[in-house]
Design a protein around this motif. Sequence first.
Motif, PDB file in Angstrom:
ATOM      1  N   PRO A 209       0.799  -1.228   0.000  1.00 41.76           N
ATOM      2  CA  PRO A 209       0.000   0.000   0.000  1.00 41.76           C
ATOM      3  C   PRO A 209       0.833   1.280   0.000  1.00 41.76           C
ATOM      4  O   PRO A 209       0.352   2.329  -0.428  1.00 41.76           O
ATOM      5  N   ASP A 210       2.070   1.187   0.482  1.00 48.86           N
ATOM      6  CA  ASP A 210       2.930   2.376   0.505  1.00 48.86           C
ATOM      7  C   ASP A 210       3.957   2.366  -0.626  1.00 48.86           C
ATOM      8  O   ASP A 210       4.975   3.062  -0.557  1.00 48.86           O
ATOM      9  N   ALA A 211       3.673   1.612  -1.680  1.00 46.06           N
ATOM     10  CA  ALA A 211       4.623   1.508  -2.793  1.00 46.06           C
ATOM     11  C   ALA A 211       4.796   2.817  -3.545  1.00 46.06           C
ATOM     12  O   ALA A 211       5.837   3.071  -4.146  1.00 46.06           O
ATOM     13  N   ALA A 212       3.782   3.646  -3.533  1.00 47.48           N
ATOM     14  CA  ALA A 212       3.855   4.965  -4.170  1.00 47.48           C
ATOM     15  C   ALA A 212       3.994   6.034  -3.098  1.00 47.48           C
ATOM     16  O   ALA A 212       3.570   5.841  -1.954  1.00 47.48           O
ATOM     17  N   SER A 213       4.578   7.150  -3.468  1.00 50.49           N
ATOM     18  CA  SER A 213       4.737   8.279  -2.560  1.00 50.49           C
ATOM     19  C   SER A 213       3.494   9.152  -2.637  1.00 50.49           C
ATOM     20  O   SER A 213       3.177   9.705  -3.692  1.00 50.49           O
ATOM     21  N   VAL A 214       2.765   9.260  -1.521  1.00 45.98           N
ATOM     22  CA  VAL A 214       1.491   9.976  -1.494  1.00 45.98           C
ATOM     23  C   VAL A 214       1.708  11.459  -1.201  1.00 45.98           C
ATOM     24  O   VAL A 214       2.447  11.823  -0.284  1.00 45.98           O
ATOM     25  N   HIS A 215       1.029  12.304  -1.979  1.00 44.52           N
ATOM     26  CA  HIS A 215       1.125  13.744  -1.809  1.00 44.52           C
ATOM     27  C   HIS A 215      -0.277  14.346  -1.731  1.00 44.52           C
ATOM     28  O   HIS A 215      -1.112  14.081  -2.604  1.00 44.52           O
ATOM     29  N   GLY A 216      -0.552  15.142  -0.714  1.00 49.18           N
ATOM     30  CA  GLY A 216      -1.832  15.825  -0.597  1.00 49.18           C
ATOM     31  C   GLY A 216      -1.883  17.025  -1.530  1.00 49.18           C
ATOM     32  O   GLY A 216      -1.058  17.933  -1.425  1.00 49.18           O
ATOM     33  N   ILE A 217      -2.834  17.025  -2.474  1.00 52.29           N
ATOM     34  CA  ILE A 217      -2.918  18.105  -3.467  1.00 52.29           C
ATOM     35  C   ILE A 217      -4.290  18.768  -3.496  1.00 52.29           C
ATOM     36  O   ILE A 217      -4.581  19.573  -4.380  1.00 52.29           O
ATOM     37  N   GLY A 218      -5.144  18.445  -2.521  1.00 55.23           N
ATOM     38  CA  GLY A 218      -6.491  19.007  -2.535  1.00 55.23           C
ATOM     39  C   GLY A 218      -7.345  18.319  -3.594  1.00 55.23           C
ATOM     40  O   GLY A 218      -6.980  17.276  -4.135  1.00 55.23           O
ATOM     41  N   GLY A 219      -8.497  18.944  -3.890  1.00 51.78           N
ATOM     42  CA  GLY A 219      -9.402  18.280  -4.814  1.00 51.78           C
ATOM     43  C   GLY A 219      -9.854  19.104  -5.994  1.00 51.78           C
ATOM     44  O   GLY A 219     -10.431  18.576  -6.930  1.00 51.78           O
ATOM     45  N   ASP A 220      -9.582  20.413  -5.979  1.00 47.22           N
ATOM     46  CA  ASP A 220     -10.100  21.246  -7.063  1.00 47.22           C
ATOM     47  C   ASP A 220      -8.973  21.856  -7.881  1.00 47.22           C
ATOM     48  O   ASP A 220      -8.231  21.149  -8.539  1.00 47.22           O
ATOM     49  N   ALA A 221      -8.845  23.165  -7.870  1.00 45.75           N
ATOM     50  CA  ALA A 221      -7.859  23.836  -8.723  1.00 45.75           C
ATOM     51  C   ALA A 221      -6.431  23.416  -8.395  1.00 45.75           C
ATOM     52  O   ALA A 221      -5.591  23.260  -9.297  1.00 45.75           O
ATOM     53  N   SER A 222      -6.142  23.228  -7.119  1.00 44.70           N
ATOM     54  CA  SER A 222      -4.787  22.841  -6.726  1.00 44.70           C
ATOM     55  C   SER A 222      -4.438  21.453  -7.245  1.00 44.70           C
ATOM     56  O   SER A 222      -3.294  21.196  -7.656  1.00 44.70           O
ATOM     57  N   ALA A 223      -5.415  20.541  -7.241  1.00 43.57           N
ATOM     58  CA  ALA A 223      -5.182  19.195  -7.756  1.00 43.57           C
ATOM     59  C   ALA A 223      -4.931  19.224  -9.256  1.00 43.57           C
ATOM     60  O   ALA A 223      -4.021  18.573  -9.779  1.00 43.57           O
TER      61      ALA A 223
END
Length: 334
Positions: A155-169
């Motif tokens: 499950p942690d094979a990819a590096s997770v980044h929080g990017i929001g859900g709208d314009a920022s994503a």
Amino acid sequence: MALPLAACAEGAEDSSSGDSGAKAEVTIGVGGKALMVYLPTTLADELGYFDEEGVDVTFNDLQGGSKALQALQGGSVDVVNGFYEHTIQMQAKNRDLKAFVAMLRYPSMVLAVSPQAKGIASVKDLKGKKVGVTAPGSSTDFFLKYLLKGNGLEPDAASVHGIGGDASALAAVENGQVDAAVLLEPSYSLLDKRAGAGKVKVLADTRTEEGVKEVFDVTSYPSAVLYSNADWVEENSETAGKMAKAIIRALDWIEQHSAQEIADKMPKEYGGDDPETYVAALEGAKDAYSQDGLIETEGAEAVAEVLKLSNPEVAEAELDVSKTFTNEFAEASS
């Protein structure tokens, strides 16, 4: 923590009493209010349904579902408009949350590859890559971990980044800040249009029954809901029922109106500088909305199984999914 939560519950109960005649005052935490997965709540407010049912709502717009959950735990909101997974996640931590009306039957999440990324043709290719989610610990994060696990990766094979859900994503994916991302509407449709037809590689798409069946092997998967602490729902059952009725009225309004008519009721900024794409995305999203506000047991159990694969704490817990939701208010409103 208990004191502010108790205070919120007491205030809502007092304000909904028949003797005072005052409206119940409820603060709703939303994990990205402009996202289409939460549109029924905004629509219910814009159409005046909460007010008509006797509930005065205030919104706290937050970056993702995990942030909304934290706000509930901290006592700054009474109710969360978030994804159902969090009720199961918290039961594994011996904390009782309860969903009391559903607004989505398909999660409507799309795992898409950035047009800037190279060499990603499948989920397995995400190993070691940067993948965006609305926020770590959110439902988009759970979804990513489930897909990684289902494709033979940790499950942690990819590096997770929080990017929001709208314009920022959208900006993060377009600019290659992440190699791929779990996107929600209207962000995915905007990305697809800007990149050009066929330029965005989609690795998983749960906006339709077919997509949900392919990913989760069920035809309905409870997603966006209203939930709160189980004690709050019990102590404020009249208020919870009124809120559920307002949402179901909004769901019925969605079914009876066109995407353009729905978009016209939304705050103008939701359409951004491309209202046509917003309407097109909404047209594609309409089928994902619930028609009755009910949570099906089969779907709830499927959510638990997904979390067991991606969350060791949930996998080790003894779960009673029936305690994480109630259909009493939706059934009373039908």
